[in-house]
Design a protein around this motif. Structure first.
Motif: not given
Length: 456
Positions: A23-25, A30-32, A168-175
């Motif tokens: 799910f985080p990936i 999705f954000f990418q 952590t990569p998810l958080i970065f992509l959201v930002i």
């Protein structure tokens, strides 16, 4: 604190482990994808269908070629790291971290420079209409500036995922995604910078995501800690990582090369068809980002348990991964069938574009299940280091077959349905090849039948 950012997949409930990692990936993917989708939506609404065709379609296909190679390389690097992590070898994990980042810096900047120089040549060779060149060229050249940060981010994110940290990569992509959208609105809607503004927004957000992943690696206190003075390439580990990463990158490139020919054929059908295919390419990412995220989860799960020596968990991971992929694909198909046309209206209000796009979507959605085996089997094989034969099968079943189809069939029946048939035909044949290999003579089958010690 660092322990909470790891996910040891060598123990615990398999389905839960896969979903917690998946799910985080998925959200991160999705954000990418939202980077380019936001560009397409805002450009389409503010610049028109010509701008929509310029930022998608041809330029998007070229960009995806390079990004696909980068993601493939990073996945190969993360496989080796996940195996070392599963084997509890912190020294080799650290060596791989510094080798990966050093390699990313060197290769990323080289590709950025070459891409800027040859942007016009690449666009011209894809039969891009003259009225689109003035928009597509600056967009592509500026985008190439962000390829180095893109590789650095993907490599760093792959390292974090290798030890089970997909949050952590998810958080970065959201930002970075929200930065991209805000800049899109400011630069395109308020400052009238058009497609150039979209490119500047995307590059800025990619630089931010790269900086964030470097900072986090630098501040860690475990084997993933990045020490700038220790940045160097260990050629022994690089050779192993490159072997898997190059095969994965080439496999991704094969898809994109075939798609470049498909895009060139689409380009010959006019701006409306190009715009419709561009929007379709953004909409069907709902399927691609889910199935590929699950494939990454299976790769990491297999890699850790292969390094640990647990055959039973590897077998169950593949089975559960297939079951999850069938369920998830079914959900995506229903959503796209019900809401596909409504999603199209986010990109354009042009009635002819909407009509063509809806026909494309209806045709392609029912073919999605044919791809499932390719993603799950190749992901699991990559997890144990078997990547070259899957790449060769993909090259033959996808790339070569699509090229032959486009060359032979499209001139006889020049319409978008003929072009789209290249996808399901290639998926069915390639899936058949993977079934024969996996259950016939793959390294996976040989390893599972061997007498190598299994840790309980």
């Amino acid at each position: 604190m660092e322990q909470t950012k790891k996910q040891d997949m060598t123990k615990g409930n398999i389905t839960l482990q896969l979903l917690l990692f998946f799910f985080p990936i998925l959200l991160g993917t999705f954000f990418q994808q939202l980077y380019n989708t936001a560009d397409a939506v805002i450009v389409g609404q503010n610049v028109g269908k010509l701008g929509l065709a310029a930022v998608g379609g041809t330029t998007s296909t070229i960009i995806n070629l390079f990004i696909g190679v980068f993601v493939g390389l990073s996945s190969g690097f993360s496989v080796i790291v996940s195996q070392h992590y599963g084997a509890k070898n912190n020294k080799l994990v650290s060596i791989c971290v510094h080798t990966s980042i050093a390699f990313s810096l060197i290769v990323g900047f080289m590709v950025s420079i070459l891409g800027i120089i040859f942007s016009k040549t690449m666009l011209a060779n894809m039969n891009i209409p003259d009225d689109m060149m003035s928009m597509a060229l600056p967009y592509l050249q500026i985008y190439f500036l962000g390829l180095a940060p893109n590789l650095i981010y993907n490599m760093g994110a792959g390292l974090l995922r290798a030890v089970g940290d997909s949050k952590t990569p998810l958080i970065f992509l959201v930002i970075s995604c929200f930065v991209n959208i805000v800049l899109d609105i400011i630069l395109i809607h308020y400052m009238n910078m058009g497609v150039t503004g979209a490119a500047v927004a995307t590059v800025t957000s990619q630089i931010i995501s790269a900086l964030l992943v470097i900072i986090v690696l630098y501040r860690r206190n475990d084997a993933l800690k990045l020490r700038l003075k220790s940045l160097q390439i260990n050629f022994s580990e690089l050779k192993k990582m490159i072997s898997i990463g190059t095969a994965a990158g080439m496999q991704s490139a094969m898809y994109t090369i075939a798609n470049i020919l498909i895009q060139a054929s689409i380009n010959s059908l006019g701006t409306d068809t190009i715009a419709a295919f561009t929007a379709y390419g953004k909409i069907d990412t709902l399927f691609w980002m889910t199935i590929q995220s699950l494939g990454i989860s299976v790769t990491t799960f297999t890699g850790q348990n292969f390094g640990y020596g647990n055959k039973e968990r590897v077998k169950k991971g593949i089975i559960y991964g297939m079951i999850l992929s069938v369920v998830i694909t079914g959900i995506v198909m229903v959503l796209l069938k019900l809401f596909g046309r409504s999603i199209y209206t986010l990109f354009t209000q042009d009635e002819n574009v909407l009509k063509i796009g809806s026909q494309m979507l209806d045709f392609m959605v029912i073919a999605f299940p044919a791809y499932i085996i390719i993603e799950i089997f190749s992901g699991s094989l990559r997890g144990i280091g078997d990547s070259w034969i899957p790449m060769i099968m993909t090259a033959g079943g996808v790339c070569v077959l699509r090229i032959v189809w486009i060359i032979v069939m499209v001139p006889k029946f020049p319409n978008f349905y003929t072009i789209l048939w290249a996808y399901p035909i290639s998926w069915i044949i390639t899936s058949t090849l993977f079934l024969i290999y996996m259950f016939g003579f793959s390294k996976m089958k040989l390893w599972l039948k061997s007498n190598i010690y299994v840790i309980d």
